[in-house]
Design a protein around this motif. Structure first.
Motif, PDB file in Angstrom:
ATOM      1  N   ALA A 136       0.838  -1.198   0.000  1.00 37.07           N
ATOM      2  CA  ALA A 136       0.000   0.000   0.000  1.00 37.07           C
ATOM      3  C   ALA A 136       0.872   1.246   0.000  1.00 37.07           C
ATOM      4  CB  ALA A 136      -0.901  -0.012   1.229  1.00 37.07           C
ATOM      5  N   THR A 137       0.358   2.324  -0.593  1.00 35.05           N
ATOM      6  CA  THR A 137       1.090   3.585  -0.626  1.00 35.05           C
ATOM      7  C   THR A 137       1.260   4.113   0.788  1.00 35.05           C
ATOM      8  OG1 THR A 137       0.127   4.104  -2.771  1.00 35.05           O
ATOM      9  CG2 THR A 137       1.106   5.934  -1.535  1.00 35.05           C
ATOM     10  N   PRO A 138       2.502   4.438   1.201  1.00 29.31           N
ATOM     11  CA  PRO A 138       2.714   4.917   2.564  1.00 29.31           C
ATOM     12  C   PRO A 138       2.008   6.243   2.798  1.00 29.31           C
ATOM     13  CG  PRO A 138       4.700   5.206   1.243  1.00 29.31           C
ATOM     14  CD  PRO A 138       3.751   4.388   0.436  1.00 29.31           C
ATOM     15  N   PRO A 139       1.561   6.493   4.024  1.00 32.32           N
ATOM     16  CA  PRO A 139       0.845   7.744   4.305  1.00 32.32           C
ATOM     17  C   PRO A 139       1.737   8.959   4.132  1.00 32.32           C
ATOM     18  CG  PRO A 139       1.381   6.587   6.339  1.00 32.32           C
ATOM     19  CD  PRO A 139       1.706   5.657   5.217  1.00 32.32           C
ATOM     20  N   THR A 140       1.165  10.048   3.623  1.00 29.78           N
ATOM     21  CA  THR A 140       1.916  11.291   3.428  1.00 29.78           C
ATOM     22  C   THR A 140       1.601  12.312   4.509  1.00 29.78           C
ATOM     23  OG1 THR A 140       0.181  12.143   1.970  1.00 29.78           O
ATOM     24  CG2 THR A 140       2.023  10.979   0.932  1.00 29.78           C
ATOM     25  N   LYS A 141       0.695  11.944   5.415  1.00 29.72           N
ATOM     26  CA  LYS A 141       0.297  12.865   6.474  1.00 29.72           C
ATOM     27  C   LYS A 141       0.348  12.154   7.814  1.00 29.72           C
ATOM     28  CE  LYS A 141      -3.450  16.004   7.834  1.00 29.72           C
ATOM     29  NZ  LYS A 141      -4.813  16.498   7.506  1.00 29.72           N
ATOM     30  N   TRP A 142       0.888  12.848   8.816  1.00 28.51           N
ATOM     31  CA  TRP A 142       0.943  12.309  10.174  1.00 28.51           C
ATOM     32  C   TRP A 142      -0.426  12.523  10.812  1.00 28.51           C
ATOM     33  CZ3 TRP A 142       4.559   9.687  13.048  1.00 28.51           C
ATOM     34  CH2 TRP A 142       4.409   9.673  14.435  1.00 28.51           C
ATOM     35  N   ASP A 143      -1.202  11.456  10.946  1.00 29.93           N
ATOM     36  CA  ASP A 143      -2.564  11.581  11.457  1.00 29.93           C
ATOM     37  C   ASP A 143      -2.671  11.146  12.915  1.00 29.93           C
ATOM     38  OD1 ASP A 143      -2.167   8.916  11.174  1.00 29.93           O
ATOM     39  OD2 ASP A 143      -3.849   8.553   9.822  1.00 29.93           O
ATOM     40  N   SER A 144      -1.538  11.081  13.598  1.00 29.03           N
ATOM     41  CA  SER A 144      -1.515  10.641  14.981  1.00 29.03           C
ATOM     42  C   SER A 144      -1.663  11.830  15.931  1.00 29.03           C
ATOM     43  CB  SER A 144      -0.203   9.912  15.285  1.00 29.03           C
ATOM     44  OG  SER A 144      -0.106   9.602  16.654  1.00 29.03           O
ATOM     45  N   THR A 145      -2.304  11.596  17.061  1.00 28.40           N
ATOM     46  CA  THR A 145      -2.433  12.629  18.098  1.00 28.40           C
ATOM     47  C   THR A 145      -1.340  12.473  19.156  1.00 28.40           C
ATOM     48  OG1 THR A 145      -3.964  11.235  19.356  1.00 28.40           O
ATOM     49  CG2 THR A 145      -4.919  12.804  17.776  1.00 28.40           C
ATOM     50  N   ARG A 146      -0.454  11.566  18.952  1.00 28.74           N
ATOM     51  CA  ARG A 146       0.631  11.288  19.889  1.00 28.74           C
ATOM     52  C   ARG A 146       1.587  12.484  19.996  1.00 28.74           C
ATOM     53  NH1 ARG A 146       3.126   6.332  20.968  1.00 28.74           N
ATOM     54  NH2 ARG A 146       2.117   5.376  19.177  1.00 28.74           N
ATOM     55  N   ASN A 147       2.062  12.774  21.200  1.00 26.66           N
ATOM     56  CA  ASN A 147       3.059  13.812  21.437  1.00 26.66           C
ATOM     57  C   ASN A 147       4.406  13.157  21.732  1.00 26.66           C
ATOM     58  OD1 ASN A 147       1.157  15.976  21.268  1.00 26.66           O
ATOM     59  ND2 ASN A 147       0.471  15.485  23.333  1.00 26.66           N
ATOM     60  N   VAL A 148       5.436  13.543  20.983  1.00 26.97           N
ATOM     61  CA  VAL A 148       6.768  12.944  21.124  1.00 26.97           C
ATOM     62  C   VAL A 148       7.737  14.004  21.639  1.00 26.97           C
ATOM     63  CG1 VAL A 148       8.687  11.835  19.927  1.00 26.97           C
ATOM     64  CG2 VAL A 148       6.329  11.271  19.301  1.00 26.97           C
ATOM     65  N   VAL A 164      18.250  11.377  16.509  1.00 29.62           N
ATOM     66  CA  VAL A 164      17.605  12.698  16.536  1.00 29.62           C
ATOM     67  C   VAL A 164      17.097  13.062  15.142  1.00 29.62           C
ATOM     68  CG1 VAL A 164      17.924  15.157  17.038  1.00 29.62           C
ATOM     69  CG2 VAL A 164      19.027  13.440  18.486  1.00 29.62           C
ATOM     70  N   ASP A 165      17.869  12.715  14.102  1.00 27.08           N
ATOM     71  CA  ASP A 165      17.419  12.946  12.723  1.00 27.08           C
ATOM     72  C   ASP A 165      16.030  12.365  12.502  1.00 27.08           C
ATOM     73  OD1 ASP A 165      19.769  14.211  11.919  1.00 27.08           O
ATOM     74  OD2 ASP A 165      20.675  12.377  11.131  1.00 27.08           O
ATOM     75  N   MET A 166      15.824  11.143  12.994  1.00 24.52           N
ATOM     76  CA  MET A 166      14.543  10.456  12.785  1.00 24.52           C
ATOM     77  C   MET A 166      13.424  11.091  13.603  1.00 24.52           C
ATOM     78  SD  MET A 166      15.639   6.433  12.489  1.00 24.52           S
ATOM     79  CE  MET A 166      16.754   6.421  13.893  1.00 24.52           C
ATOM     80  N   VAL A 167      13.715  11.394  14.877  1.00 18.78           N
ATOM     81  CA  VAL A 167      12.683  12.003  15.721  1.00 18.78           C
ATOM     82  C   VAL A 167      12.263  13.353  15.148  1.00 18.78           C
ATOM     83  CG1 VAL A 167      12.170  12.914  18.019  1.00 18.78           C
ATOM     84  CG2 VAL A 167      13.444  10.785  17.791  1.00 18.78           C
ATOM     85  N   LYS A 168      13.214  14.090  14.572  1.00 13.91           N
ATOM     86  CA  LYS A 168      12.923  15.415  14.019  1.00 13.91           C
ATOM     87  C   LYS A 168      11.957  15.347  12.833  1.00 13.91           C
ATOM     88  CE  LYS A 168      15.466  18.361  16.449  1.00 13.91           C
ATOM     89  NZ  LYS A 168      14.921  19.578  17.088  1.00 13.91           N
ATOM     90  N   LEU A 169      11.772  14.162  12.257  1.00 15.12           N
ATOM     91  CA  LEU A 169      10.834  14.005  11.141  1.00 15.12           C
ATOM     92  C   LEU A 169       9.394  13.897  11.628  1.00 15.12           C
ATOM     93  CD1 LEU A 169      12.771  11.457   8.888  1.00 15.12           C
ATOM     94  CD2 LEU A 169      12.624  13.936   8.617  1.00 15.12           C
ATOM     95  N   ILE A 170       9.216  13.704  12.937  1.00 12.10           N
ATOM     96  CA  ILE A 170       7.872  13.568  13.496  1.00 12.10           C
ATOM     97  C   ILE A 170       7.274  14.961  13.707  1.00 12.10           C
ATOM     98  CG2 ILE A 170       6.528  12.777  15.479  1.00 12.10           C
ATOM     99  CD1 ILE A 170       8.626  10.593  15.884  1.00 12.10           C
ATOM    100  N   PRO A 171       6.147  15.272  13.091  1.00 12.13           N
ATOM    101  CA  PRO A 171       5.536  16.600  13.248  1.00 12.13           C
ATOM    102  C   PRO A 171       5.193  16.888  14.713  1.00 12.13           C
ATOM    103  CG  PRO A 171       4.550  15.423  11.405  1.00 12.13           C
ATOM    104  CD  PRO A 171       5.393  14.428  12.144  1.00 12.13           C
TER     105      PRO A 171
END
Length: 252
Positions: A136-148, A164-171
């Motif tokens: 399936a096409t990966p999601p292009t929008k972060w639809d989570s309500t989670r706070n990181v 940190v590079d990876m965490v910084k990708l989380i909106p």
């Protein structure tokens, strides 16, 4: 060691129970680097499938022009051969690290046999994890309500910076603590030994260089909110971090 490897597997399984948590805090104050694969496994274990797919998709987009160039040398080959024996003994021949090392050694030897001075990391990974066209096409929008939330100290370098590079990708993530350390684009070394007047000296020489990496050479990360006290005072940092988290997310 095998014990440490089993302990890590248990940790990753336990982290899967965090998939439904509304707040995740990653505290890397005492982490100065190591293997970036561990950081990716830890982060991905805490995410649900949509969040993980989003993160991997964003990582691929941001790094589409980046590649790492390996020095083709027998020293690097035998360095990997020694590491492979340790990995097989501790993690097994089917572990992701063992498979990577086997593929890397094969590509390095081919480059040496062909008289090449270098090869690219993308060449090593070309035979691994081929894309499934039916996925399936990966999601292009972060639809989570989670706070990181991420807490760093000035010790954070090398693989810690990859995390940190990876965490910084989380909106909408929140970065707290001290500015991180920084590193150059030379991110892997091979070990050498040399004798001089009867003494043996160990040397580490660059064996891999990134180009067009999303983080520039010697570029640290600056937190959204900087902590000005003793960053290793656990009780004080925890109290301060909770205050910042409550204040930050109550204003959204």
């Amino acid at each position: 060691s095998p014990e440490a490897n089993n302990s890590q597997k248990q940790l990753l399984e336990k982290l899967k129970s965090f998939n439904n948590k509304s707040v995740l805090v990653f505290d890397v104050r005492l982490n100065s680097g190591g293997s970036s694969r561990h950081g990716f496994n830890i982060l991905s274990s805490t995410l649900n499938s949509n969040e993980k797919n989003y993160l991997e998709n964003e990582w691929d987009k941001r790094n589409k022009d980046a590649d790492a160039q390996f020095r083709a040398s027998w020293r690097l080959y035998w360095n990997y051969d020694y590491e492979l024996k340790q990995v097989i003994a501790n993690q097994g021949s089917e572990s992701p690290t063992a498979k990577f090392l086997v593929a890397a050694m094969k590509k390095i030897k081919n480059a040496l046999d062909e008289g090449k001075s270098h090869l690219y990391q993308s060449e090593i990974f070309s035979d691994q994890n081929p894309k499934n066209q039916d996925e399936a096409t990966p999601p292009t929008k972060w639809d989570s309500t989670r706070n990181v939330i991420l807490i760093t100290s000035s010790r954070c370098s090398s693989a810690c910076l990859d995390f940190v590079d990876m965490v910084k990708l989380i909106p909408n993530h929140l970065h707290l603590g001290e500015p991180t350390n920084a590193d150059t684009s030379y991110t892997e070394v091979a070990n050498l030994q040399s004798s001089y007047y009867g003494e043996t000296f160990d040397f580490m020489v660059p064996a891999k260089k990134w180009s067009k990496r999303i983080r520039n050479d010697n570029e640290p990360y600056t937190p959204d909110i900087i902590y000005n006290g003793n960053i290793y005072d656990d009780q004080a940092v925890e109290q301060w971090a909770l205050e910042q988290i409550l204040q930050h997310f109550s204003q959204r």
